[in-house]
Scaffold this motif. Structure first.
Motif, PDB file in Angstrom:
ATOM      1  N   GLY A 204       3.992  77.184  24.600  1.00 61.65           N
ATOM      2  CA  GLY A 204       4.547  76.576  23.543  1.00 61.65           C
ATOM      3  C   GLY A 204       5.383  75.898  24.433  1.00 61.65           C
ATOM      4  N   ASP A 205       6.341  77.065  24.956  1.00 60.18           N
ATOM      5  CA  ASP A 205       6.915  76.205  26.157  1.00 60.18           C
ATOM      6  C   ASP A 205       6.146  75.524  27.125  1.00 60.18           C
ATOM      7  OD1 ASP A 205       9.604  77.333  25.026  1.00 60.18           O
ATOM      8  OD2 ASP A 205       9.375  78.946  26.312  1.00 60.18           O
ATOM      9  N   LEU A 206       5.287  75.455  27.406  1.00 61.34           N
ATOM     10  CA  LEU A 206       4.276  74.666  28.360  1.00 61.34           C
ATOM     11  C   LEU A 206       3.968  73.110  27.881  1.00 61.34           C
ATOM     12  CD1 LEU A 206       3.161  74.180  31.045  1.00 61.34           C
ATOM     13  CD2 LEU A 206       0.881  75.340  30.390  1.00 61.34           C
ATOM     14  N   GLN A 207       3.945  73.427  26.327  1.00 58.33           N
ATOM     15  CA  GLN A 207       3.925  72.419  25.625  1.00 58.33           C
ATOM     16  C   GLN A 207       4.614  71.463  26.078  1.00 58.33           C
ATOM     17  OE1 GLN A 207       1.370  73.292  21.848  1.00 58.33           O
ATOM     18  NE2 GLN A 207      -0.056  73.805  23.290  1.00 58.33           N
ATOM     19  N   LEU A 208       5.933  72.394  25.479  1.00 55.64           N
ATOM     20  CA  LEU A 208       7.010  71.451  25.227  1.00 55.64           C
ATOM     21  C   LEU A 208       7.218  70.038  26.772  1.00 55.64           C
ATOM     22  CD1 LEU A 208       9.077  72.978  22.664  1.00 55.64           C
ATOM     23  CD2 LEU A 208       7.880  71.311  22.734  1.00 55.64           C
ATOM     24  N   LEU A 209       6.692  70.795  27.380  1.00 52.09           N
ATOM     25  CA  LEU A 209       8.003  70.383  29.145  1.00 52.09           C
ATOM     26  C   LEU A 209       7.182  69.027  29.188  1.00 52.09           C
ATOM     27  CD1 LEU A 209       7.495  73.363  31.434  1.00 52.09           C
ATOM     28  CD2 LEU A 209       9.776  71.474  30.828  1.00 52.09           C
ATOM     29  N   PHE A 210       6.039  69.003  28.371  1.00 58.24           N
ATOM     30  CA  PHE A 210       5.140  67.726  28.082  1.00 58.24           C
ATOM     31  C   PHE A 210       6.075  66.157  28.058  1.00 58.24           C
ATOM     32  CE2 PHE A 210       1.444  70.627  29.456  1.00 58.24           C
ATOM     33  CZ  PHE A 210       0.403  69.641  30.494  1.00 58.24           C
ATOM     34  N   ILE A 211       7.038  66.759  26.721  1.00 63.27           N
ATOM     35  CA  ILE A 211       7.716  66.348  25.934  1.00 63.27           C
ATOM     36  C   ILE A 211       8.646  65.630  27.167  1.00 63.27           C
ATOM     37  CG2 ILE A 211       8.880  65.177  23.939  1.00 63.27           C
ATOM     38  CD1 ILE A 211       6.426  66.900  22.650  1.00 63.27           C
ATOM     39  N   ASP A 212       9.120  66.910  26.890  1.00 64.63           N
ATOM     40  CA  ASP A 212      10.750  66.528  28.130  1.00 64.63           C
ATOM     41  C   ASP A 212      10.591  68.144  28.949  1.00 64.63           C
ATOM     42  OD1 ASP A 212      13.488  67.163  28.473  1.00 64.63           O
ATOM     43  OD2 ASP A 212      13.977  68.692  26.731  1.00 64.63           O
ATOM     44  N   ARG A 213      11.284  67.171  30.101  1.00 70.62           N
ATOM     45  CA  ARG A 213      10.062  67.560  31.446  1.00 70.62           C
ATOM     46  C   ARG A 213      11.652  67.986  32.109  1.00 70.62           C
ATOM     47  NH1 ARG A 213       6.207  65.207  34.660  1.00 70.62           N
ATOM     48  NH2 ARG A 213       6.999  65.562  36.658  1.00 70.62           N
ATOM     49  N   ASP A 214      13.069  68.262  31.802  1.00 64.25           N
ATOM     50  CA  ASP A 214      14.382  68.720  31.754  1.00 64.25           C
ATOM     51  C   ASP A 214      14.269  70.290  30.697  1.00 64.25           C
ATOM     52  OD1 ASP A 214      14.774  67.088  34.130  1.00 64.25           O
ATOM     53  OD2 ASP A 214      15.658  65.114  31.761  1.00 64.25           O
ATOM     54  N   ARG A 215      13.200  70.601  30.028  1.00 65.55           N
ATOM     55  CA  ARG A 215      13.413  71.534  29.053  1.00 65.55           C
ATOM     56  C   ARG A 215      14.045  72.674  30.601  1.00 65.55           C
ATOM     57  NH1 ARG A 215      12.945  72.362  23.580  1.00 65.55           N
ATOM     58  NH2 ARG A 215      12.806  75.145  23.027  1.00 65.55           N
ATOM     59  N   ILE A 216      14.079  73.916  29.780  1.00 67.76           N
ATOM     60  CA  ILE A 216      15.175  74.938  30.727  1.00 67.76           C
ATOM     61  C   ILE A 216      14.084  76.208  30.400  1.00 67.76           C
ATOM     62  CG2 ILE A 216      16.008  76.873  31.674  1.00 67.76           C
ATOM     63  CD1 ILE A 216      17.098  73.966  32.780  1.00 67.76           C
ATOM     64  N   VAL A 217      12.675  76.647  30.465  1.00 60.47           N
ATOM     65  CA  VAL A 217      12.343  77.881  30.314  1.00 60.47           C
ATOM     66  C   VAL A 217      12.034  78.242  30.806  1.00 60.47           C
ATOM     67  CG1 VAL A 217      10.476  76.291  29.668  1.00 60.47           C
ATOM     68  CG2 VAL A 217       9.558  76.447  32.218  1.00 60.47           C
ATOM     69  N   CYS A 218      11.401  80.357  31.182  1.00 58.43           N
ATOM     70  CA  CYS A 218      11.302  81.127  31.247  1.00 58.43           C
ATOM     71  C   CYS A 218      10.669  81.336  32.035  1.00 58.43           C
ATOM     72  CB  CYS A 218      11.861  82.898  30.081  1.00 58.43           C
ATOM     73  SG  CYS A 218      13.906  81.751  30.051  1.00 58.43           S
ATOM     74  N   MET A 219       9.929  82.510  33.240  1.00 60.14           N
ATOM     75  CA  MET A 219       9.211  83.166  33.119  1.00 60.14           C
ATOM     76  C   MET A 219       9.012  84.252  33.831  1.00 60.14           C
ATOM     77  SD  MET A 219       6.317  79.510  34.865  1.00 60.14           S
ATOM     78  CE  MET A 219       6.739  80.287  36.552  1.00 60.14           C
TER      79      MET A 219
END
Length: 292
Positions: free
Chosen positions: A30-45
Motif C-alpha cells: 500500500g505504501d508503494l502504491q501511494l508513492l506513485f501519487i505522493d513522491r514525498d511520502r515517508i515510508v519505512c523499509m
C-alpha cells in the motif's frame, strides 16, 4: 522513487523490482502504491536502498532468483521460506493441489503423502485442508527436509505431518496399503535439457530436484511402480510431469495396473498432470503386476 527509476535503467522490469522491494525490503504494498501519487511520502523499509541495490545487482548480473534474494515466496495462501536447497514453489503446482482437493471421496482422507516435498508447499496445503488426516512428507535431501520443517513451524502446522528422509516410497513402508492420496512433483527434466534451462533455474536450484534422468522419467517410473502396493484400495496418485510426457506417463500408469487414469492441464492449457487410482478390487493381481 528517484532511486527506483535509476535502478530500472540498469535493466529488469518494474514488476520484479517492486516485488523485491515488497518482499525483501518489507515495503508495504500500500505504501508503494501511494508513492506513485505522493513522491514525498515517508515510508519505512527494513533494508537501506544501498542494500536493495546490492540485491538488485545480484539479480541482474548473477541471475539469482528474486525469491532467493528475499528468502521468501508467496504460494497460494502461504508465505514460505525458500532457498537454494529446494525448488522454488511454482504456480503450476497449485493446479496439482487443486486436482487433489477436487477428487471425489466416499469417505474423508485418512492418510496422505507428498513425495519429494522440497519446501513443503504441497504438504502444508494438504495439512491445512485435512487437519485430521495423517500426513507424510518425504525428501531425499536432509537440507530440504529442514526447510520444510521450518515452513511447517512458520505455518503453525508442525504436528500435522511426519517428515521422512529417504528415496520416494522407501520411508513409508510401515503404512503401505493405507494411503488414500499421494502427490508428487518429482524431478522430470531430461538430463540433456538441464543446461538449456534459464540461468535462474539451472545455476541456482538443486539439480537433484530437476534431473529426471535420460528421458526425464526415472523418478516417475519409481513412484508409479510402487503405487499399487502403497495406495489404499480406492487411493489416488497424482503426478506433475514434463510438458511433453503426458502419453508416456499415462501408459506407465495403465501398465502398473492402476485404474481411472486421467490427465490435467496447467494454467496455460498444457497437459502437465496425471492421476490414477488403485482399484477397489483385483488387489492381488495389481500387486503381482507391479512386482514383475
Amino acid at each position: 522513487m528517484a532511486w527506483r527509476s535509476q535502478e530500472l535503467t540498469r535493466g529488469g522490469t518494474a514488476q520484479d523490482l517492486d516485488w523485491l522491494l515488497v518482499l525483501s525490503g518489507a515495503l508495504a504494498l500500500g505504501d508503494l502504491q501511494l508513492l506513485f501519487i505522493d513522491r514525498d511520502r515517508i515510508v519505512c523499509m527494513k533494508r537501506s536502498l544501498a542494500e536493495m541495490q546490492a540485491l538488485w545487482k545480484q539479480y541482474l548480473e548473477q541471475n539469482v532468483p528474486l525469491q532467493h534474494l528475499a528468502g521468501l515466496c508467496p504460494w497460494r495462501d502461504l508465505m514460505l521460506e525458500v532457498g537454494p536447497v529446494a525448488l522454488i514453489p511454482r504456480q503450476e503446482s497449485e493446479v496439482l493441489l487443486d486436482l487433489a482437493l477436487a477428487i471425489p471421496r466416499s469417505a474423508p482422507i485418512g492418510r496422505w503423502a507428498d513425495l519429494g516435498t522440497g519446501s513443503g508447499a504441497l504438504a502444508i496445503s494438504l495439512a491445512k485442508a485435512w487437519p485430521k488426516a495423517a500426513g507424510h512428507a518425504v525428501d531425499q535431501s536432509a537440507q530440504a527436509l529442514a526447510l520444510a520443517e521450518r515452513n511447517f513451524r512458520l505455518c503453525r502446522l508442525s504436528r500435522s505431518c511426519q517428515l521422512h528422509q529417504g528415496s520416494w516410497w522407501q520411508p513409508l513402508s510401515p503404512w503401505f496399503g493405507a494411503f488414500d492420496l499421494v502427490l508428487s512433483n518429482p524431478p522430470y527434466i531430461p538430463s540433456g535439457l538441464i543446461n538449456d534451462l534459464h540461468p535462474t533455474v539451472r545455476d541456482h536450484e538443486p539439480r537433484l530436484a530437476l534431473d529426471g534422468g535420460a528421458d526425464g522419467l526415472d523418478c516417475i517410473r519409481t513412484i508409479i511402480a510402487g503405487a499399487v502396493q502403497a495406495l489404499a484400495p480406492g487411493g489416488w496418485l497424482l503426478l506433475e510431469h514434463h510438458h511433453d510426457h503426458s502419453q508416456r506417463v499415462l501408459t506407465l500408469l495403465h501398465e502398473a495396473g492402476l485404474s481411472d487414469v486421467g490427465s490435467g492441464a496447467d494454467l496455460t492449457g498444457t497437459v502437465r498432470f496425471a492421476k490414477a487410482c488403485r482399484a477397489l478390487d483385483g488387489v492381488e493381481t495389481d500387486q503381482t503386476q507391479v512386482s514383475q
